[in-house]
Motif scaffolding. Structure first.
Motif, mmCIF file in Angstrom:
data_model
loop_
_atom_site.group_PDB
_atom_site.id
_atom_site.type_symbol
_atom_site.label_atom_id
_atom_site.label_comp_id
_atom_site.label_asym_id
_atom_site.label_seq_id
_atom_site.Cartn_x
_atom_site.Cartn_y
_atom_site.Cartn_z
ATOM 1 N N ASP A 1 32.512 43.198 46.901
ATOM 2 C CA ASP A 1 33.635 43.102 47.845
ATOM 3 C C ASP A 1 34.191 41.689 47.975
ATOM 4 O O ASP A 1 35.426 41.491 47.984
ATOM 5 C CB ASP A 1 33.205 43.626 49.217
ATOM 6 C CG ASP A 1 33.023 45.141 49.212
ATOM 7 O OD1 ASP A 1 33.494 45.765 48.229
ATOM 8 O OD2 ASP A 1 32.421 45.672 50.151
ATOM 9 N N VAL B 1 36.292 40.932 44.832
ATOM 10 C CA VAL B 1 37.550 41.682 44.839
ATOM 11 C C VAL B 1 38.531 41.078 45.833
ATOM 12 O O VAL B 1 39.723 40.916 45.558
ATOM 13 C CB VAL B 1 37.274 43.165 45.171
ATOM 14 C CG1 VAL B 1 38.597 43.917 45.377
ATOM 15 C CG2 VAL B 1 36.460 43.821 44.061
ATOM 16 N N ALA B 2 38.005 40.712 47.014
ATOM 17 C CA ALA B 2 38.865 40.106 48.030
ATOM 18 C C ALA B 2 39.443 38.774 47.553
ATOM 19 O O ALA B 2 40.608 38.451 47.829
ATOM 20 C CB ALA B 2 38.064 39.913 49.325
ATOM 21 N N PHE C 1 40.118 37.838 44.409
ATOM 22 C CA PHE C 1 41.187 38.064 43.442
ATOM 23 C C PHE C 1 42.423 38.651 44.110
ATOM 24 O O PHE C 1 43.559 38.370 43.712
ATOM 25 C CB PHE C 1 40.701 38.972 42.309
ATOM 26 C CG PHE C 1 39.884 38.242 41.270
ATOM 27 C CD1 PHE C 1 40.491 37.367 40.396
ATOM 28 C CD2 PHE C 1 38.513 38.427 41.188
ATOM 29 C CE1 PHE C 1 39.751 36.689 39.432
ATOM 30 C CE2 PHE C 1 37.765 37.752 40.242
ATOM 31 C CZ PHE C 1 38.383 36.873 39.361
ATOM 32 N N GLN C 2 42.210 39.457 45.146
ATOM 33 C CA GLN C 2 43.362 39.973 45.880
ATOM 34 C C GLN C 2 44.154 38.849 46.524
ATOM 35 O O GLN C 2 45.391 38.840 46.513
ATOM 36 C CB GLN C 2 42.887 40.965 46.948
ATOM 37 C CG GLN C 2 42.452 42.313 46.389
ATOM 38 C CD GLN C 2 41.936 43.246 47.473
ATOM 39 O OE1 GLN C 2 41.524 42.793 48.551
ATOM 40 N NE2 GLN C 2 41.965 44.558 47.186
ATOM 41 N N ARG C 3 43.419 37.887 47.129
ATOM 42 C CA ARG C 3 44.097 36.735 47.739
ATOM 43 C C ARG C 3 44.828 35.898 46.692
ATOM 44 O O ARG C 3 45.945 35.422 46.933
ATOM 45 C CB ARG C 3 43.077 35.873 48.476
ATOM 46 C CG ARG C 3 42.530 36.511 49.754
ATOM 47 C CD ARG C 3 41.790 35.480 50.615
ATOM 48 N NE ARG C 3 40.645 34.932 49.917
ATOM 49 C CZ ARG C 3 39.421 35.459 49.947
ATOM 50 N NH1 ARG C 3 39.190 36.574 50.642
ATOM 51 N NH2 ARG C 3 38.418 34.887 49.302
ATOM 52 N N PHE D 1 46.064 36.901 43.693
ATOM 53 C CA PHE D 1 47.260 37.592 43.209
ATOM 54 C C PHE D 1 48.317 37.695 44.297
ATOM 55 O O PHE D 1 49.516 37.659 44.018
ATOM 56 C CB PHE D 1 46.896 38.976 42.677
ATOM 57 C CG PHE D 1 46.184 38.947 41.350
ATOM 58 C CD1 PHE D 1 46.809 38.425 40.231
ATOM 59 C CD2 PHE D 1 44.890 39.410 41.225
ATOM 60 C CE1 PHE D 1 46.166 38.383 39.008
ATOM 61 C CE2 PHE D 1 44.236 39.379 40.012
ATOM 62 C CZ PHE D 1 44.865 38.853 38.896
ATOM 63 N N SER D 2 47.872 37.796 45.540
ATOM 64 C CA SER D 2 48.835 37.815 46.639
ATOM 65 C C SER D 2 49.565 36.488 46.750
ATOM 66 O O SER D 2 50.782 36.447 46.963
ATOM 67 C CB SER D 2 48.107 38.137 47.948
ATOM 68 O OG SER D 2 48.996 38.106 49.042
#
Length: 375
Positions: A3, A6-7, A9-11, A13-14
């Motif tokens: 988790d 994943v978080a 990489f989300q930040r 790409f965001s």
């Protein structure tokens, strides 16, 4: 366990998405602001501006089309002339096959002059002359198109062809049509030389000097007309073309020097700038050199017809054929994207060095023939 990764990489790409959005918003902001201002105006203001925008869109459509459409581009264009059927050198009385009667007062036309005129026709009639177009001169938001990756390849190619034409017209005046260098200068060819030295980027109006100008294509078309008129006079035997060995030697020497300068230009860019696909000036150099070779391919093939007697007498036929072969081989290099990578690179090729190799081979053959003639 995954988790946090994943978080993360989300930040990432965001953040990248927000950055791209801000860049796009910054680019679009002036246009959005202008659109909002335009919608709030009356039709008295909207009308002229709208018409102006439509004209600008039409001009850009025409400009983009002309820069991308290479009408009648054909590396094998010399095959249409059938120079092998020529019976004798330029300027000499016409010979015919046995049993036929030679026409009275008819001399052989110059293949060099024909090809030179046709190259001008190709540049300014069959295609639009890009370098003097107002939108090409305006550039991309004031930046010269030659400094960008877009819309400059055809212009560079045309200038390369034009360089070959200019050199040829100078040699026609200075040596090829003068009897032992002592006769007067042919006024038609003198006019051609002057017109072909005209600035390549002139539009209908200029700032330096300020005022109306004759556009470049008009001058080149006039030069083409004078070339064809000269050849008509040559056919009537009222003009001269002196197909002597020393004239041929000087002609090849000048072309070898011209090609040598282009080789140095390619080498300088190849050695000092290794941006691969991201070198925005590599395409200018490549297509200028390609256009020059394209022009000289026709001019030198024509010279082989005009000076066939000298080539045969001096035993130059094998090396002459090899030179023409090398010129044609160089025109096979037509990459979609020009790359100026390192010579030992394996991802990004070096198209400049590859084309420069052919340029040097052609120049070497010309120098060798010049040396043979000088003995």
């Amino acid at each position: 366990m995954l988790d946090p990764i994943v978080a993360f990489f989300q930040r990432v790409f965001s953040a990248i998405g927000r950055g791209i959005g801000l860049v796009i918003a910054g680019i679009l902001f002036p246009f959005i602001a202008a659109g909002n201002w335009y919608r709030g105006r009356s039709w008295i203001i909207k009308g002229p501006i709208g018409i102006g925008l439509l004209v600008l869109i039409a001009l850009y459509g025409y400009f983009i089309w002309q820069t991308q459409a290479w009408t009648n581009f054909n590396p094998d264009y010399v095959n249409t002339y059938n120079f092998s059927e020529r019976k004798n050198d330029a300027g000499l009385p016409v010979k015919v096959a046995g049993g036929q009667t030679a026409p009275a007062n008819t001399c052989e036309r110059s293949a060099i002059v024909d090809v030179t005129a046709d190259l001008i026709d190709y540049n300014v009639n069959q295609n639009a002359w890009i370098s003097s177009m107002i939108l090409y001169k305006a550039g991309l938001f004031g930046m010269d198109w030659d400094h960008t990756p877009w819309f400059d390849n055809k212009a560079s190619f045309q200038r390369g062809v034009n360089e070959a034409v200019r050199r040829t017209t100078v040699e026609l005046v200075d040596s090829l049509v003068r009897m032992r260098g002592t006769s007067g200068i042919n006024p038609l060819l003198q006019s051609v030389r002057s017109k072909m030295q005209y600035e390549e980027s002139n539009w209908y109006f200029g700032l330096s000097p300020f005022g109306p100008l004759t556009p470049t294509p008009s001058q080149y078309r006039a030069a083409m007309k004078d070339l064809r008129t000269f050849n008509d006079e040559l056919v009537r035997c009222s003009a001269t073309f002196d197909a002597r060995a020393d004239n041929f030697l000087e002609f090849m020497d000048r072309i070898a020097s011209s090609i040598g300068s282009t080789s140095a230009m390619l080498r300088e860019r190849s050695e000092n700038f290794n941006g691969g696909w991201f070198d925005t000036r590599a395409d200018d150099r490549f297509w200028f050199a390609y256009g020059q070779l394209y022009g000289y391919y026709g001019v030198l093939t024509a010279a082989g017809a005009d000076f066939d007697g000298i080539i045969t007498q001096r035993g130059l036929a094998p090396i002459w054929a090899e030179s023409i072969k090398q010129l044609r081989a160089s025109l096979r290099i037509q990459p979609l994207i020009i790359s100026n990578g390192k010579e030992d690179g394996w991802i990004m090729p070096t198209h400049l060095a590859t084309l420069g190799f052919y340029v040097l081979r052609v120049r070497s053959n010309l120098v060798e023939m010049r040396d043979i003639l000088a003995r």
